[in-house]
Scaffold this motif. Sequence first.
Motif, PDB file in Angstrom:
ATOM      1  N   UNK A  65       0.832  -1.203   0.000  1.00 52.77           N
ATOM      2  CA  UNK A  65       0.000   0.000   0.000  1.00 52.77           C
ATOM      3  C   UNK A  65       0.868   1.254   0.000  1.00 52.77           C
ATOM      4  N   UNK A  66       1.853   1.253  -0.852  1.00 55.86           N
ATOM      5  CA  UNK A  66       2.751   2.394  -1.049  1.00 55.86           C
ATOM      6  C   UNK A  66       3.719   2.643   0.121  1.00 55.86           C
ATOM      7  N   UNK A  67       3.671   1.795   1.160  1.00 58.93           N
ATOM      8  CA  UNK A  67       4.613   1.943   2.282  1.00 58.93           C
ATOM      9  C   UNK A  67       5.821   1.037   2.006  1.00 58.93           C
ATOM     10  N   UNK A  68       7.005   1.547   2.240  1.00 57.83           N
ATOM     11  CA  UNK A  68       8.226   0.766   2.015  1.00 57.83           C
ATOM     12  C   UNK A  68       8.375  -0.276   3.134  1.00 57.83           C
ATOM     13  N   UNK A  69       8.259  -1.555   2.775  1.00 58.77           N
ATOM     14  CA  UNK A  69       8.349  -2.622   3.790  1.00 58.77           C
ATOM     15  C   UNK A  69       9.568  -3.510   3.545  1.00 58.77           C
ATOM     16  N   UNK A  70      10.482  -3.036   2.678  1.00 58.32           N
ATOM     17  CA  UNK A  70      11.612  -3.865   2.241  1.00 58.32           C
ATOM     18  C   UNK A  70      12.321  -4.556   3.406  1.00 58.32           C
ATOM     19  N   UNK A  71      12.467  -3.842   4.525  1.00 61.56           N
ATOM     20  CA  UNK A  71      13.254  -4.390   5.623  1.00 61.56           C
ATOM     21  C   UNK A  71      12.414  -4.913   6.786  1.00 61.56           C
ATOM     22  N   UNK A  72      11.108  -4.944   6.612  1.00 59.22           N
ATOM     23  CA  UNK A  72      10.268  -5.452   7.710  1.00 59.22           C
ATOM     24  C   UNK A  72      10.358  -6.971   7.809  1.00 59.22           C
ATOM     25  N   UNK A  73      10.332  -7.460   9.034  1.00 59.34           N
ATOM     26  CA  UNK A  73      10.392  -8.913   9.282  1.00 59.34           C
ATOM     27  C   UNK A  73       9.053  -9.558   8.909  1.00 59.34           C
ATOM     28  N   UNK A  74       9.076 -10.885   8.664  1.00 58.91           N
ATOM     29  CA  UNK A  74       7.823 -11.562   8.304  1.00 58.91           C
ATOM     30  C   UNK A  74       6.699 -11.309   9.319  1.00 58.91           C
ATOM     31  N   UNK A  75       7.014 -11.334  10.634  1.00 58.10           N
ATOM     32  CA  UNK A  75       5.961 -11.147  11.651  1.00 58.10           C
ATOM     33  C   UNK A  75       5.347  -9.757  11.527  1.00 58.10           C
ATOM     34  N   UNK A  76       6.201  -8.771  11.219  1.00 53.85           N
ATOM     35  CA  UNK A  76       5.678  -7.407  11.079  1.00 53.85           C
ATOM     36  C   UNK A  76       4.765  -7.319   9.860  1.00 53.85           C
ATOM     37  N   UNK A  77       5.130  -8.072   8.811  1.00 54.66           N
ATOM     38  CA  UNK A  77       4.286  -8.052   7.598  1.00 54.66           C
ATOM     39  C   UNK A  77       2.962  -8.760   7.852  1.00 54.66           C
ATOM     40  N   UNK A  78       3.003  -9.841   8.659  1.00 58.10           N
ATOM     41  CA  UNK A  78       1.764 -10.540   8.993  1.00 58.10           C
ATOM     42  C   UNK A  78       0.825  -9.572   9.706  1.00 58.10           C
ATOM     43  N   UNK A  79       1.376  -8.768  10.618  1.00 56.49           N
ATOM     44  CA  UNK A  79       0.538  -7.794  11.339  1.00 56.49           C
ATOM     45  C   UNK A  79      -0.074  -6.766  10.400  1.00 56.49           C
ATOM     46  N   UNK A  80       0.652  -6.441   9.331  1.00 57.72           N
ATOM     47  CA  UNK A  80       0.103  -5.479   8.359  1.00 57.72           C
ATOM     48  C   UNK A  80      -0.971  -6.113   7.470  1.00 57.72           C
TER      49      UNK A  80
END
Length: 252
Positions: free
Chosen positions: A67-82
């Motif tokens: 959604x246009x937010x840079x998540x390149x360095x986010x961990x898998x758990x953080x992405x699951x929360x998103x």
Amino acid sequence: MDAPRVILKADAVTKKFGELVAVKNVTFEIREKEIVGLIGSNGAGKTTLFNILTGNLIPDEGKVYYKAKDITRLKPEQRVKLGISRTFQLTSTFDELKVIDNLKMAYYKIHCPSSLLNMCLSRLDSVVSEKIESCLDTFGLRKIANRRTGEISLGEKRILEISMALITDSEVLLLDEPFAGLSEAEIDEVLAVLKEHAHKQTIVIVEHKISKIRDLVERVGVMVEGEIIATGRIDEVLEDPRVRRDYWRVEE
Ligand SMILES: Nc1ncnc2c1ncn2[C@@H]1O[C@H](COP(=O)(O)OP(=O)(O)O)[C@@H](O)[C@H]1O
Ligand SMILES: [Mg+2]
């Protein structure tokens, strides 16, 4: 009518393993609520790209946007929360638990903060959320809800895994080879579940044979040797000369 919004995007991503460039400067957009396929022969780089989208790998170059937010360095758990969830190429259920308890685990893992997880788990038998009940019905799992997961068929297990990923209320579900190891009848069962869910969530399916997903997905990206050589509607892509030359020869 507005074009559907891009929800997840790999933007010029590259990933190397030593000398090998597994993913080369790939840009791939996934649109809201679409069901999209990523196809290519074994070793093409599909799982590597998939892992870059899920956060299991960080690209050497390029960015990933949600959604246009840079998540390149986010961990898998953080992405699951998103709202980005995945299944693994190999099954990842707890075989000793009952089917329903695997579903509960998946639900509580997301909905209980980690410090409260033990307390949540101790309430497993008394708290059966509406969500889990409806999940059992939606995915046809009620008849096997109380079976030990180690005893159900591989097809049922794959459906359980997909429902475990969907119960997290994710917006994007990524599936890596969900048909691997299944019989034709089991593939049909999994396809039926996915068809039922098409357009409710965004779904990305990695698969090496196009024949399995051609009736399911709206768009595909075709990967050959780390690059996406074509993207578009299946019928368009299959007419693409590069796809005919570089991909089609691997189909039987
Ligand atoms: N962790 C890793 N270390 C070294 N090489 C890898 C690793 N993961 C994948 N590769 C290599 O990268 C290439 C792409 O692999 P992969 O993304 O798994 O392809 P696919 O999923 O399309 O079969 C292959 O040559 C594979 O051997
Ligand atoms: Mg793979």
